[in-house]
Motif scaffolding. Structure first.
Motif, PDB file in Angstrom:
ATOM      1  N   ALA A   1       0.835  -1.211   0.000  1.00 37.92           N
ATOM      2  CA  ALA A   1       0.000   0.000   0.000  1.00 37.92           C
ATOM      3  C   ALA A   1       0.865   1.255   0.000  1.00 37.92           C
ATOM      4  O   ALA A   1       0.585   2.221  -0.728  1.00 37.92           O
ATOM      5  N   VAL A   2       1.933   1.255   0.791  1.00 40.53           N
ATOM      6  CA  VAL A   2       2.838   2.405   0.845  1.00 40.53           C
ATOM      7  C   VAL A   2       3.528   2.603  -0.505  1.00 40.53           C
ATOM      8  O   VAL A   2       3.625   3.731  -1.010  1.00 40.53           O
TER       9      VAL A   2
ATOM     10  N   SER B   1       2.155   6.580  -6.922  1.00 44.03           N
ATOM     11  CA  SER B   1       1.114   7.495  -7.386  1.00 44.03           C
ATOM     12  C   SER B   1       1.533   8.948  -7.210  1.00 44.03           C
ATOM     13  O   SER B   1       1.192   9.805  -8.028  1.00 44.03           O
ATOM     14  N   ILE B   2       2.284   9.220  -6.141  1.00 44.47           N
ATOM     15  CA  ILE B   2       2.747  10.592  -5.884  1.00 44.47           C
ATOM     16  C   ILE B   2       3.884  10.964  -6.838  1.00 44.47           C
ATOM     17  O   ILE B   2       3.899  12.058  -7.409  1.00 44.47           O
TER      18      ILE B   2
ATOM     19  N   ASN C   1      -7.740   0.490  -3.103  1.00 40.72           N
ATOM     20  CA  ASN C   1      -6.922   0.262  -1.912  1.00 40.72           C
ATOM     21  C   ASN C   1      -7.498  -0.885  -1.097  1.00 40.72           C
ATOM     22  O   ASN C   1      -8.715  -1.026  -0.964  1.00 40.72           O
TER      23      ASN C   1
ATOM     24  N   SER D   1       1.097   4.026  -3.050  1.00 37.13           N
ATOM     25  CA  SER D   1       0.863   5.451  -2.776  1.00 37.13           C
ATOM     26  C   SER D   1       2.065   6.289  -3.196  1.00 37.13           C
ATOM     27  O   SER D   1       1.905   7.350  -3.808  1.00 37.13           O
ATOM     28  N   LEU D   2       3.252   5.809  -2.891  1.00 39.31           N
ATOM     29  CA  LEU D   2       4.473   6.528  -3.261  1.00 39.31           C
ATOM     30  C   LEU D   2       4.597   6.635  -4.780  1.00 39.31           C
ATOM     31  O   LEU D   2       4.926   7.698  -5.307  1.00 39.31           O
TER      32      LEU D   2
END
Length: 106
Positions: free
Chosen positions: A10-11, A17-18, A29, A14-15
């Motif tokens: 998940a991290v 995606s950023i 998610n 997210s990373l």
């Protein structure tokens, strides 16, 4: 162990995606706690039962007995049956997660 795996994934998503603005995840998610509980229950019940059947019924009756005098064929058959068991486990785990709504495509 599954909490680390699901949490780290998940991290990383997210990373990514950023950092990569054009990246769009193909799945929603995952609820990490629910996925961990499902995975733990799946491993404790379904995976254990499959492996016990494999070790206690399939290998002794269908492979060890008939192919006891041909060790190379016996080894290949055991490998293939265990490989198939792994694939079956993956299909069952993912299907169960989808059925329970823990893994959804967007």
């Amino acid at each position: 162990a599954s909490a680390i795996g699901y949490g780290l994934t998940a991290v990383l998503i997210s990373l990514r995606s950023i950092l990569v603005k054009t990246y769009i995840p193909k799945t929603q998610n995952v609820n990490v706690i629910a996925a961990c509980l499902y995975t733990g229950g799946f491993m404790a019940v379904v995976s254990n039962l499959r492996y016990q059947l494999l070790q206690g019924v399939v290998e002794p009756l269908c492979i060890d007995g008939p192919f006891a005098n041909i060790p190379s064929v016996r080894a290949v058959l055991i490998f293939l049956v265990r490989l198939g068991n792994g694939f079956l486990g993956s299909v069952l785990a993912i299907s169960g997660m989808r059925w329970l709504g823990l893994q959804k495509l967007k």
